[in-house]
Design an enzyme around this catalytic site. Structure first.
Site: not given
Ligand code: CP3
Length: 357
Positions: A34, A80, A30, A43, A157
């Site tokens: 944000r 994602d 990540r 965003r 999921y």
């Molecule tokens: O690492 C990176 O910089 C690459 C981008 C990346 C994202 N998601 C961006 C993202 C990666 C590799 C993921 C993988 C991901 N997504 C996982 C596996 C990694 C882990 O954390 O174990 C999972 C479980 C997800 C599912 C998911 N997508 C979740 C739980 C969330 C968060 C929701 C929240 O509101 O916090 C997301 C959204 C997401 N994916 C965000 C980002 C930067 C936040 C979105 C935003 O900008 O609001």
């Protein structure tokens, strides 16, 4: 295939091959997100997370943002893990403050029977387009990592319909109807392999599988419902002429490191509940290890961050026969939105300085 500029910084790929490097490479799960004001601005302009992830130019922009600030040794595709079930027709959406959700979660045998491997060139074209765009813009500065969720984590999921506290629906299906669970995991595994292969062919130079929720399973269920499918991916994913390395990251995978090292993957990513030295001793040089600083360390002051980085580097070397080779520095899990970019800078600097050969 992308027009190949020669790679200027190949520390990350060399470490995954357990070859000598001048410093331990570092990237952060990540690393785009944000906590960066420029991410929040992109965003806001895009309107939503998905609007950004589905637009190759914007996905490229946010992928590059952390690399403009910090001398990271790899970029990770901004996307994602839930793009795959979305492309399988489940209807991904995000509710502010609640995380990801599916409009049509998988609940019945009929739902499972309808699942098919998506057409990568149609449904997931935006992802491979983003990979090609990012490779062009990186121009060989650092390698690009592509990724997917693990079959088990995607199934969590898909069946829960979103995040979960206790995974009651997905675990109940696995316990009550293992044959149905295996049918689902089988098609999801085929989709994951096709997805990773498409990213590799579009230009991804390393691939990571996120098994975020494997660690919530009992050992027997982990082996049956998660490890079996991770192994199938490691064994059948084509690596191409460049021998593109595969990293299996798992939260809570500490009990299974010997088994993960025997899957055929090139690297294993671990969280902070297992020591890097122990992990290195237990895997005996068979694979590279990635990790594993507790992400909460980033809330501490820079001098404490530096001390903990030094501790992790030295712990790895002690368990690896005195050598730093085969280590990719990372956090044990992803960053959080309220972390400080200055502290990230301190972490990256500490890794490079304290590991200089
Ligand atoms: O690492 C990176 O910089 C690459 C981008 C990346 C994202 N998601 C961006 C993202 C990666 C590799 C993921 C993988 C991901 N997504 C996982 C596996 C990694 C882990 O954390 O174990 C999972 C479980 C997800 C599912 C998911 N997508 C979740 C739980 C969330 C968060 C929701 C929240 O509101 O916090 C997301 C959204 C997401 N994916 C965000 C980002 C930067 C936040 C979105 C935003 O900008 O609001």
């Amino acid at each position: 295939m992308t027009a190949a500029s020669p790679l200027q910084n190949d520390r990350f790929l060399r470490a995954l091959r357990r070859e000598p490097v001048d410093r331990t490479p570092v990237w952060l799960m990540r690393q785009a997100g944000r906590y960066l004001p420029e991410y929040r601005a992109t965003r806001a302009a895009a309107g939503s997370f998905l609007g950004m992830a589905k637009n190759p130019e914007l996905a490229c922009e946010v992928t590059l943002q952390p690399l403009r600030r910090f001398p990271l040794d790899a970029a990770i595709l901004f996307s994602d893990i839930l793009t795959v079930p979305d492309a399988m027709g489940l209807g991904l959406y995000f509710v502010e403050g609640e995380g990801p959700k599916f409009e049509r979660p998988v609940r019945t045998h009929e739902d499972i029977a309808k699942l098919a491997v998506p057409d990568m060139d149609r449904e997931l074209r935006y992802v491979t387009d983003a990979v090609r765009t990012i490779r062009r813009e990186l121009a060989g500065s650092v390698p690009l990592i592509g990724f997917s969720g693990s079959p088990w984590t995607l199934a969590c999921y898909m069946i829960e319909g979103g995040g979960s506290d206790n995974f009651s629906k997905v675990k109940s299906l696995a316990l009550n109807d293992p044959a149905a669970m295996h049918r689902l995991l089988d098609v999801v595994t085929d989709a994951v392999i096709a997805y990773l292969d498409a990213q590799r062919q579009a230009g991804a130079q390393a691939l990571q599988v996120f098994d975020t929720w494997g660690g919530v399973l009992s050992p027997s269920m982990y082996r049956e419902f998660s490890l079996r499918y991770l192994t199938r991916i490691a064994q059948s994913l084509p690596r191409g002429d460049d021998n593109t390395p595969l990293i299996l990251f798992g939260k809570g995978n500490g009990a299974y490191l010997e088994e993960l090292a025997a899957t055929g993957a090139e690297g294993v990513g671990i969280d902070w509940t297992v020591g890097l030295g122990d992990a290195a001793r237990r895997t005996g040089g068979k694979i590279a290890l990635q990790g594993n600083l507790d992400p909460v360390t980033l809330y501490a002051q820079p001098d404490a961050i530096r001390r903990e980085v030094g501790r992790a580097l030295d712990d790895y070397a002690t368990g690896n026969g005195g050598s730093r080779e085969g280590h990719v520095f990372n956090l044990g899990h992803g960053m959080s939105p309220d972390m400080s970019p200055d502290h990230v800078a301190a972490l990256v600097q500490a890794v490079h300085e304290l590991s200089a050969r």
